[in-house]
Design a protein around this motif. Structure first.
Motif, mmCIF file in Angstrom:
data_model
loop_
_atom_site.group_PDB
_atom_site.id
_atom_site.type_symbol
_atom_site.label_atom_id
_atom_site.label_comp_id
_atom_site.label_asym_id
_atom_site.label_seq_id
_atom_site.Cartn_x
_atom_site.Cartn_y
_atom_site.Cartn_z
ATOM 1 N N LYS A 251 -9.513 -1.144 2.925
ATOM 2 C CA LYS A 251 -8.558 -2.088 3.515
ATOM 3 C C LYS A 251 -7.130 -1.683 3.163
ATOM 4 O O LYS A 251 -6.240 -1.673 4.015
ATOM 5 N N LYS A 252 -6.903 -1.322 1.900
ATOM 6 C CA LYS A 252 -5.568 -0.886 1.482
ATOM 7 C C LYS A 252 -5.142 0.368 2.235
ATOM 8 O O LYS A 252 -4.000 0.493 2.675
ATOM 9 N N ASP B 8 -4.359 -0.511 5.861
ATOM 10 C CA ASP B 8 -3.081 -1.228 5.931
ATOM 11 C C ASP B 8 -1.908 -0.260 5.819
ATOM 12 O O ASP B 8 -0.904 -0.411 6.521
ATOM 13 N N ARG B 9 -2.017 0.736 4.930
ATOM 14 C CA ARG B 9 -0.934 1.717 4.784
ATOM 15 C C ARG B 9 -0.789 2.555 6.055
ATOM 16 O O ARG B 9 0.322 2.859 6.483
ATOM 17 N N GLU C 204 -2.922 -2.789 14.026
ATOM 18 C CA GLU C 204 -3.676 -3.742 13.217
ATOM 19 C C GLU C 204 -4.851 -3.052 12.560
ATOM 20 O O GLU C 204 -5.501 -2.209 13.173
ATOM 21 N N SER C 205 -5.116 -3.434 11.323
ATOM 22 C CA SER C 205 -6.256 -2.875 10.604
ATOM 23 C C SER C 205 -7.337 -3.938 10.456
ATOM 24 O O SER C 205 -7.045 -5.140 10.436
ATOM 25 N N VAL D 1 -8.038 1.171 12.422
ATOM 26 C CA VAL D 1 -6.679 0.765 12.790
ATOM 27 C C VAL D 1 -6.596 0.901 14.299
ATOM 28 O O VAL D 1 -6.945 1.944 14.851
#
Length: 78
Positions: free
Chosen positions: A24-25, A28-29, A39-40, A53
């Motif tokens: 998830k991190k 998001d990056r 959007e992830s 993504v």
């Protein structure tokens, strides 16, 4: 020496949750580096956690088509 018994179900859940947080991190990056409209999302399957993504807006789809915004942003996930 005492025997140790692991709760396999709980251990599996814990490992998947840890993997979910990590991917998830990373997703998001990548989304942040690719720009607005990306959007992830994360899904935990039977055996692993997966992230993706996507282009969520018309402007993001245009940026991906013209400039390969997601492709260029992939290194942000490392």
């Amino acid at each position: 020496m005492p025997n140790i018994k692991f709760n396999d179900r709980e251990l599996s859940r814990l490992l998947k949750e840890t993997a979910k947080n990590d991917v998830k991190k990373r997703a998001d990056r990548i989304a942040a580096a690719a720009g607005d409209g990306m959007e992830s999302s994360v899904v935990i399957g039977r055996t692993r956690a997966r992230a993706s993504v996507i282009t969520a807006t018309y402007a993001a789809r245009t940026a991906e088509a013209r400039n390969a915004a997601l492709t260029r942003a992939i290194d942000a996930g490392r």
